[in-house]
Design a protein around this motif. Structure first.
Motif, short mmCIF file in Angstrom:
data_model
loop_
_atom_site.label_atom_id
_atom_site.label_comp_id
_atom_site.label_asym_id
_atom_site.label_seq_id
_atom_site.Cartn_x
_atom_site.Cartn_y
_atom_site.Cartn_z
N LEU A 58 0.72 -1.23 0.15
CA LEU A 58 -0.08 -0.03 -0.08
C LEU A 58 0.72 1.16 -0.02
O LEU A 58 0.45 2.27 -0.81
N LEU A 59 1.77 1.33 0.78
CA LEU A 59 2.76 2.50 0.79
C LEU A 59 3.54 2.62 -0.55
O LEU A 59 4.06 3.81 -0.80
N ASP A 60 3.84 1.48 -1.46
CA ASP A 60 4.03 1.68 -2.80
C ASP A 60 3.14 2.35 -3.58
O ASP A 60 3.68 3.07 -4.65
N GLU A 61 1.82 2.33 -3.39
CA GLU A 61 0.80 2.78 -4.31
C GLU A 61 0.26 4.05 -4.03
O GLU A 61 -0.24 4.99 -4.94
N LEU A 62 0.31 4.44 -2.60
CA LEU A 62 -0.42 5.64 -1.84
C LEU A 62 0.76 6.61 -1.52
O LEU A 62 1.69 6.30 -1.23
N VAL A 63 0.11 7.89 -1.80
CA VAL A 63 0.80 8.90 -1.05
C VAL A 63 0.07 9.23 0.20
O VAL A 63 -0.99 9.34 0.48
N VAL A 64 1.11 8.89 1.44
CA VAL A 64 0.60 8.97 2.59
C VAL A 64 1.07 10.20 3.40
O VAL A 64 2.19 10.29 3.65
N ALA A 65 0.06 11.01 3.83
CA ALA A 65 0.46 11.97 4.82
C ALA A 65 0.69 11.70 6.25
O ALA A 65 1.46 12.62 6.86
N GLY A 66 0.24 10.76 6.73
CA GLY A 66 0.51 10.46 8.17
C GLY A 66 -0.29 9.14 8.55
O GLY A 66 -1.20 8.53 7.65
N GLY A 67 -0.24 8.70 9.67
CA GLY A 67 -0.68 7.48 10.07
C GLY A 67 -0.76 7.41 11.53
O GLY A 67 -0.23 8.03 12.36
N THR A 68 -2.05 6.66 11.99
CA THR A 68 -2.27 6.45 13.42
C THR A 68 -2.41 5.04 13.91
O THR A 68 -3.11 4.39 12.91
N LEU A 123 -4.39 5.02 7.71
CA LEU A 123 -3.45 5.80 6.92
C LEU A 123 -4.27 7.04 6.60
O LEU A 123 -5.49 6.89 5.97
N ARG A 124 -3.37 8.20 6.39
CA ARG A 124 -4.38 9.30 6.05
C ARG A 124 -3.52 9.82 4.47
O ARG A 124 -2.28 10.04 4.49
N CYS A 125 -4.28 9.93 3.60
CA CYS A 125 -4.02 9.99 2.26
C CYS A 125 -3.29 11.56 2.14
O CYS A 125 -4.15 12.30 2.34
N GLY A 126 -2.32 11.67 1.52
CA GLY A 126 -1.82 12.68 0.99
C GLY A 126 -2.08 13.08 -0.44
O GLY A 126 -3.03 12.77 -0.87
N VAL A 127 -1.58 14.26 -0.89
CA VAL A 127 -1.43 14.34 -2.53
C VAL A 127 -0.06 14.32 -3.30
O VAL A 127 0.92 14.82 -2.54
N PHE A 128 0.06 13.94 -4.63
CA PHE A 128 1.23 13.71 -5.12
C PHE A 128 1.80 15.05 -5.54
O PHE A 128 3.14 15.17 -6.11
N PHE A 129 1.29 16.17 -5.34
CA PHE A 129 1.80 17.56 -5.97
C PHE A 129 1.80 18.48 -4.70
O PHE A 129 1.49 18.30 -3.75
#
Length: 129
Positions: A58-68, A123-129
């Motif tokens: 999942l970390l290879d596929e997603l932009v992750v801004a943080g986690g809890t 996981l909290r999704c981020g943005v790629f830009f």
């Protein structure tokens, strides 16, 4: 046919629908799954697939801004605590009951076959830009 990455069509499709700020619960086989979020259940047998393997994919596929994660993981499952700390700088640790409550607001739940306690992260999704 996809050549690489996550091949499970249900999971790949669910990931493609995520946006900035959405949350994804990656959980062990014992975590209570709340009503509401979309669920992709990958559990096959106890321990298969492992939490670490699914989290890595999942970390290879997603932009992750943080986690809890649950603070109880530090004592109950030090290997997963280390994995989370290394994989998610700035990881927030909260009470397990609070993690379960917050999981109800997740957009997606990915259930693994992990059979060790407290192998759960939001996981909290981020943005790629």
């Amino acid at each position: 046919m996809k050549k690489s990455g996550i091949l499970n069509r249900h999971l790949a499709g669910a990931l493609a629908e995520l946006g900035h700020g959405d949350t994804v619960l990656v959980c062990d086989a014992g975590m209570p799954i709340p009503a509401g979020p979309r669920v992709v259940d990958l559990a096959f047998r106890a321990g298969v697939p492992a939490f670490a393997e699914v989290l890595d994919g999942l970390l290879d596929e997603l932009v992750v801004a943080g986690g809890t994660a649950a603070r109880e993981v530090r004592e109950a499952n030090p290997a997963v605590a280390r994995l989370l700390a290394e994989s998610l700088p700035g990881l927030d640790l909260i009470a397990h009951e609070e993690l379960k409550r917050r999981s109800a607001d997740a957009r997606l739940v990915v259930r693994t076959g992990e059979a060790r306690p407290y192998a759960n992260v939001l996981l909290r999704c981020g943005v790629f830009f």
